[in-house]
Scaffold this motif. Structure first.
Motif, PDB file in Angstrom:
ATOM      1  N   ASP A  26      56.912   1.398  47.169  1.00  6.52           N
ATOM      2  CA  ASP A  26      56.240   0.282  46.512  1.00  6.52           C
ATOM      3  C   ASP A  26      55.790   0.741  45.139  1.00  6.52           C
ATOM      4  O   ASP A  26      55.917   1.923  44.786  1.00  6.52           O
ATOM      5  N   ALA A  27      55.262  -0.187  44.362  1.00  4.91           N
ATOM      6  CA  ALA A  27      54.870   0.121  42.981  1.00  4.91           C
ATOM      7  C   ALA A  27      53.362   0.075  42.782  1.00  4.91           C
ATOM      8  O   ALA A  27      52.885   0.177  41.659  1.00  4.91           O
ATOM      9  N   ALA A  28      52.608  -0.077  43.866  1.00  2.00           N
ATOM     10  CA  ALA A  28      51.152  -0.180  43.746  1.00  2.00           C
ATOM     11  C   ALA A  28      50.559   1.158  43.298  1.00  2.00           C
ATOM     12  O   ALA A  28      51.094   2.227  43.592  1.00  2.00           O
ATOM     13  N   LEU A  29      49.424   1.092  42.607  1.00  2.00           N
ATOM     14  CA  LEU A  29      48.744   2.283  42.116  1.00  2.00           C
ATOM     15  C   LEU A  29      47.276   2.256  42.500  1.00  2.00           C
ATOM     16  O   LEU A  29      46.646   1.186  42.496  1.00  2.00           O
ATOM     17  N   ALA A  30      46.732   3.415  42.842  1.00  2.00           N
ATOM     18  CA  ALA A  30      45.298   3.522  43.077  1.00  2.00           C
ATOM     19  C   ALA A  30      44.563   3.442  41.748  1.00  2.00           C
ATOM     20  O   ALA A  30      45.127   3.741  40.689  1.00  2.00           O
ATOM     21  N   ASN A  31      43.292   3.054  41.801  1.00  2.00           N
ATOM     22  CA  ASN A  31      42.543   2.872  40.554  1.00  2.00           C
ATOM     23  C   ASN A  31      41.952   4.170  40.017  1.00  2.00           C
ATOM     24  O   ASN A  31      41.240   4.157  39.012  1.00  2.00           O
ATOM     25  N   ASN A  32      42.219   5.299  40.685  1.00  2.00           N
ATOM     26  CA  ASN A  32      41.720   6.577  40.167  1.00  2.00           C
ATOM     27  C   ASN A  32      42.853   7.582  39.977  1.00  2.00           C
ATOM     28  O   ASN A  32      42.640   8.787  39.998  1.00  2.00           O
ATOM     29  N   SER A  33      44.096   7.070  39.810  1.00  2.00           N
ATOM     30  CA  SER A  33      45.238   7.968  39.677  1.00  2.00           C
ATOM     31  C   SER A  33      46.116   7.538  38.512  1.00  2.00           C
ATOM     32  O   SER A  33      46.064   6.394  38.066  1.00  2.00           O
ATOM     33  N   THR A  34      46.922   8.472  38.044  1.00  2.00           N
ATOM     34  CA  THR A  34      47.881   8.134  36.998  1.00  2.00           C
ATOM     35  C   THR A  34      49.194   7.712  37.646  1.00  2.00           C
ATOM     36  O   THR A  34      49.545   8.187  38.732  1.00  2.00           O
ATOM     37  N   PRO A  35      49.961   6.842  36.991  1.00  2.00           N
ATOM     38  CA  PRO A  35      51.280   6.476  37.529  1.00  2.00           C
ATOM     39  C   PRO A  35      52.198   7.684  37.689  1.00  2.00           C
ATOM     40  O   PRO A  35      52.974   7.757  38.647  1.00  2.00           O
ATOM     41  N   ILE A  36      52.130   8.643  36.771  1.00  2.00           N
ATOM     42  CA  ILE A  36      53.003   9.814  36.846  1.00  2.00           C
ATOM     43  C   ILE A  36      52.677  10.640  38.083  1.00  2.00           C
ATOM     44  O   ILE A  36      53.576  11.090  38.807  1.00  2.00           O
ATOM     45  N   MET A  37      51.398  10.860  38.376  1.00  2.00           N
ATOM     46  CA  MET A  37      51.017  11.608  39.571  1.00  2.00           C
ATOM     47  C   MET A  37      51.447  10.888  40.829  1.00  2.00           C
ATOM     48  O   MET A  37      52.040  11.471  41.745  1.00  2.00           O
ATOM     49  N   SER A  38      51.191   9.608  40.878  1.00  7.51           N
ATOM     50  CA  SER A  38      51.419   8.837  42.088  1.00  7.51           C
ATOM     51  C   SER A  38      52.895   8.571  42.348  1.00  7.51           C
ATOM     52  O   SER A  38      53.389   8.762  43.469  1.00  7.51           O
ATOM     53  N   ARG A  39      53.633   8.155  41.299  1.00 11.63           N
ATOM     54  CA  ARG A  39      54.999   7.666  41.494  1.00 11.63           C
ATOM     55  C   ARG A  39      56.032   8.378  40.635  1.00 11.63           C
ATOM     56  O   ARG A  39      57.214   8.042  40.714  1.00 11.63           O
ATOM     57  N   GLY A  40      55.615   9.339  39.831  1.00 10.18           N
ATOM     58  CA  GLY A  40      56.533   9.988  38.909  1.00 10.18           C
ATOM     59  C   GLY A  40      56.888  11.407  39.305  1.00 10.18           C
ATOM     60  O   GLY A  40      56.555  11.880  40.391  1.00 10.18           O
ATOM     61  N   PHE A  41      57.590  12.081  38.420  1.00  8.79           N
ATOM     62  CA  PHE A  41      58.025  13.469  38.611  1.00  8.79           C
ATOM     63  C   PHE A  41      57.549  14.290  37.414  1.00  8.79           C
ATOM     64  O   PHE A  41      57.317  13.749  36.329  1.00  8.79           O
ATOM     65  N   ASP A  42      57.436  15.601  37.618  1.00  8.98           N
ATOM     66  CA  ASP A  42      57.336  16.471  36.454  1.00  8.98           C
ATOM     67  C   ASP A  42      58.193  17.698  36.659  1.00  8.98           C
ATOM     68  O   ASP A  42      58.482  18.125  37.774  1.00  8.98           O
ATOM     69  N   ALA A  43      58.666  18.249  35.533  1.00  9.59           N
ATOM     70  CA  ALA A  43      59.649  19.328  35.552  1.00  9.59           C
ATOM     71  C   ALA A  43      59.106  20.561  34.844  1.00  9.59           C
ATOM     72  O   ALA A  43      58.359  20.457  33.861  1.00  9.59           O
ATOM     73  N   TYR A  44      59.508  21.718  35.356  1.00 11.21           N
ATOM     74  CA  TYR A  44      59.172  23.008  34.769  1.00 11.21           C
ATOM     75  C   TYR A  44      60.458  23.799  34.578  1.00 11.21           C
ATOM     76  O   TYR A  44      61.445  23.593  35.289  1.00 11.21           O
ATOM     77  N   VAL A  45      60.420  24.727  33.633  1.00 12.10           N
ATOM     78  CA  VAL A  45      61.541  25.639  33.398  1.00 12.10           C
ATOM     79  C   VAL A  45      61.056  27.061  33.630  1.00 12.10           C
ATOM     80  O   VAL A  45      59.966  27.440  33.188  1.00 12.10           O
ATOM     81  N   LYS A  46      61.863  27.860  34.320  1.00 12.78           N
ATOM     82  CA  LYS A  46      61.479  29.236  34.613  1.00 12.78           C
ATOM     83  C   LYS A  46      61.669  30.110  33.378  1.00 12.78           C
ATOM     84  O   LYS A  46      62.743  30.169  32.791  1.00 12.78           O
ATOM     85  N   GLU A  47      60.593  30.784  32.989  1.00 14.67           N
ATOM     86  CA  GLU A  47      60.619  31.758  31.898  1.00 14.67           C
ATOM     87  C   GLU A  47      60.261  33.129  32.454  1.00 14.67           C
ATOM     88  O   GLU A  47      59.923  33.262  33.633  1.00 14.67           O
ATOM     89  N   SER A  48      60.303  34.141  31.614  1.00 18.45           N
ATOM     90  CA  SER A  48      60.046  35.502  32.089  1.00 18.45           C
ATOM     91  C   SER A  48      58.628  35.674  32.622  1.00 18.45           C
ATOM     92  O   SER A  48      58.371  36.524  33.474  1.00 18.45           O
ATOM     93  N   ASP A  49      57.693  34.832  32.142  1.00 17.29           N
ATOM     94  CA  ASP A  49      56.305  34.946  32.582  1.00 17.29           C
ATOM     95  C   ASP A  49      55.913  33.846  33.567  1.00 17.29           C
ATOM     96  O   ASP A  49      54.729  33.631  33.825  1.00 17.29           O
TER      97      ASP A  49
END
Length: 356
Positions: free
Chosen positions: A87-110
């Motif tokens: 569904d597309a509903a969102l809580a009133n204390n959250s961000t859309p990205i946290m609730s329904r989105g993704f985030d990406a990281y890249v591996k570095e030497s550290d």
């Protein structure tokens, strides 16, 4: 009029010629990581049909993809994704990205470095977004975290037409189960990778299994029995006090740990007090409840020690989200600042326990 239509057609053709062909990578090519069991569960954290003793609300929350992720290598200059949530509903204390989105990281030497996010469509269950583009065409390993607060139904990646693509699986030093409330679940991080189990996972290269069940971490025996089916666990963290009434803390803590010991007789267990909720700064009922929750939790911990249970560790709530009253979004749920402060206290404690 004819000239007008010709100009429109030329414009469309020009725009289409600028669209580069892409490869579509279905989710089936990737290994879902970050969950306790190896069965093919789609994007659920556990098989909710297998554990009949779980309360219905807990079952539903375990369909959320909190803590799940995939990793892969590619030399694509652009990474996009399309996906669908229940569904597309969102809580009133959250961000859309946290609730329904993704985030990406890249591996570095550290370690892992943040690369970008996928922002969801605010009206529709289906979304498409470019996470990062204009990258160097060198091979990189990506880590992609799933939405924290939704049931993920499907996703597929898009990379450059001639780019390489290799699914990967991470090798971790330890496996840690974190059972707890909405704070464990991830509210109110700004994006999935900033929930505190994910931050600790990257910080110490551990497979940290997010067993957060927002508002419903009440130490039912069915949950302990489910955790008992998880193999090769190096540490169990109980951060569930915020969802229990003071009476439930007294009635359930001993029995819950006792049940865990049936399958994990020697596994260290870390008991964490409820954070000092800032909503209780002036609300005397909240202040009283939190105080009684933690007093009762400490009493049950001491009762467990007196009964002869070993390898139990206790972490007080003091300073967990700081002392300046700026660590939460609503007086209860940590912001990214609050989570960072929690990690600075919880992670060293975990590292010390694992060294023992």
């Amino acid at each position: 009029m004819r000239t007008k239509y010709l100009l429109i057609i030329v414009g469309l053709l020009s725009s289409l010629s600028g669209i580069k062909a892409q490869q579509v990578i279905p989710s089936s090519k990737l290994t879902i990581q970050g969950r306790a069991f190896t069965e093919n569960l789609g994007f659920h954290r556990i098989d909710t049909t297998k554990y009949e003793n779980l309360p219905p609300a807990v079952k539903k929350l375990f369909t959320h993809s909190a803590g799940l992720f995939v990793t892969f290598r590619t030399n694509s200059a652009k990474l996009s994704i399309d996906w669908e949530t229940a569904d597309a509903a969102l809580a009133n204390n959250s961000t859309p990205i946290m609730s329904r989105g993704f985030d990406a990281y890249v591996k570095e030497s550290d370690g892992w470095r943040f690369a970008g996010v996928a922002r969801p469509n605010l009206k529709n269950v289906a979304s498409r977004f470019t996470i990062v583009e204009n990258m160097e065409k060198t091979e990189k390993e990506f880590l992609l975290y799933f939405p924290l607060y939704k049931e993920l139904r499907s996703f597929q990646l898009h990379i450059d037409e001639h780019a390489t693509f290799f699914p990967t699986v991470q090798q971790f030093d330890k496996k840690i189960i974190v059972y707890g409330s909405s704070i464990v679940h991830g509210a109110s991080a700004s994006r999935p990778g900033l929930a505190y189990p994910a931050k600790i996972s990257r910080g110490i290269n551990a497979d940290v299994i997010n067993m957060g069940v927002s508002g419903n971490a009440k130490m039912e025996l069915g949950v302990a029995q489910m955790i008992n089916d998880i193999q090769d666990v190096d540490l169990i963290v109980l951060d569930c006090v915020p969802n229990c009434s003071p009476q439930q803390v007294t009635e359930r803590t001993f029995a819950f740990v006792q049940e865990l010991r049936k399958a994990h007789p020697h596994t260290p267990i870390l008991l964490i007090e409820s954070i000092i909720r800032q909503i209780g700064n002036y609300n005397l009922e909240w202040k009283k409840k939190r105080h009684e929750q933690n007093i009762n939790f400490k009493a049950e911990y001491e009762r467990l020690l007196a009964a002869g249970y070993k390898n139990l560790f206790y972490l007080p709530a003091d300073h967990l989200i700081g002392d300046d009253y700026e660590g939460t979004v609503d007086g209860t749920h940590p912001t990214d600042v609050g989570f960072e402060r929690m990690v600075k206290i919880i992670q060293p404690e975990i590292e010390q326990i694992l060294k023992r």
